[in-house]
Write a protein that holds these residues in place. Structure first.
Motif, PDB file in Angstrom:
ATOM      1  N   GLN A   3      28.393  39.293  53.292  1.00  0.00           N
ATOM      2  CA  GLN A   3      29.611  39.922  52.898  1.00  0.00           C
ATOM      3  C   GLN A   3      30.834  39.748  54.006  1.00  0.00           C
ATOM      4  OE1 GLN A   3      29.561  43.234  51.007  1.00  0.00           O
ATOM      5  NE2 GLN A   3      32.114  42.827  50.072  1.00  0.00           N
ATOM      6  N   VAL A   5      35.123  39.641  54.116  1.00  0.00           N
ATOM      7  CA  VAL A   5      36.893  40.085  53.670  1.00  0.00           C
ATOM      8  C   VAL A   5      37.765  39.063  53.997  1.00  0.00           C
ATOM      9  CG1 VAL A   5      37.892  41.724  53.165  1.00  0.00           C
ATOM     10  CG2 VAL A   5      35.768  42.492  53.199  1.00  0.00           C
ATOM     11  N   HIS A  13      36.928  40.233  48.604  1.00  0.00           N
ATOM     12  CA  HIS A  13      35.041  40.209  48.786  1.00  0.00           C
ATOM     13  C   HIS A  13      34.595  39.060  48.344  1.00  0.00           C
ATOM     14  CE1 HIS A  13      34.615  44.075  50.080  1.00  0.00           C
ATOM     15  NE2 HIS A  13      35.308  44.806  49.301  1.00  0.00           N
ATOM     16  N   TYR A  15      31.335  36.722  49.131  1.00  0.00           N
ATOM     17  CA  TYR A  15      29.870  36.816  49.194  1.00  0.00           C
ATOM     18  C   TYR A  15      29.232  35.605  49.781  1.00  0.00           C
ATOM     19  CZ  TYR A  15      30.654  40.673  47.297  1.00  0.00           C
ATOM     20  OH  TYR A  15      31.200  42.536  46.614  1.00  0.00           O
TER      21      TYR A  15
END
Length: 154
Positions: A3, A5, A13, A15
């Motif tokens: 993950q 940011v 976010h 992934y």
């Protein structure tokens, strides 16, 4: 899955799948990774599949359903068993004690996704099971039979 940011005006976010593909929704990323793993197991399974026998119903197998499909494999070792276990989580292997061995998987015909059969109930019959059923059938009629491998390379 990783993950990360991304900070712009607001935090977002992202992934990241093992191959670097990015997703905004975690569930989509997990589904994608599962599909990637499945494809790798499909490729391994295709290498041990005996395509010429696919669709052939095992002898001595009384539960033959028209809506089922039969897939044959030649297992060389426990790694091949693990490949099939990872492809079909509901599969159960019994009585496989030596290698190489030939098995048949019975699976519902409608569980084909266009590329391969997907995980559902899978029943395993080994060539040894088929031989035993054949011997027992003829024994009931007063005959004794034996098997001889006609092709020493198999």
């Amino acid at each position: 899955m990783k993950q990360k940011v991304i900070e712009h005006v607001c935090k977002e976010h992202v992934y990241v799948a093992e191959d670097g593909t990015e997703f905004k929704i975690e569930a989509e990323c997990l589904r994608y990774e599962k599909l990637c793993k499945r494809k790798s197991y499909i490729e391994k399974a295709k290498k041990i599949q005996i395509k010429d026998l696919d669709g052939t119903v095992p002898l001595g197998y009384g539960n033959n359903a028209e809506c089922n499909y039969y897939i044959w494999y030649k297992l060389r070792d426990k790694e091949d068993i693990n490949t099939l276990k990872n492809l079909y989580s509901k599969i159960r292997f019994y009585r496989i004690t030596s290698f190489p061995t030939i098995i048949c998987l019975e699976i519902y015909d409608e569980n084909y996704d266009g590329e391969y059969w997907y995980d559902d109930d899978v029943w395993v019959t080994s060539l040894d099971d088929i031989k035993a059923a054949t011997e027992n059938f003829w024994k009931d009629f007063g005959y004794r039979i034996s098997f001889e491998n006609a092709d020493k390379d198999k």
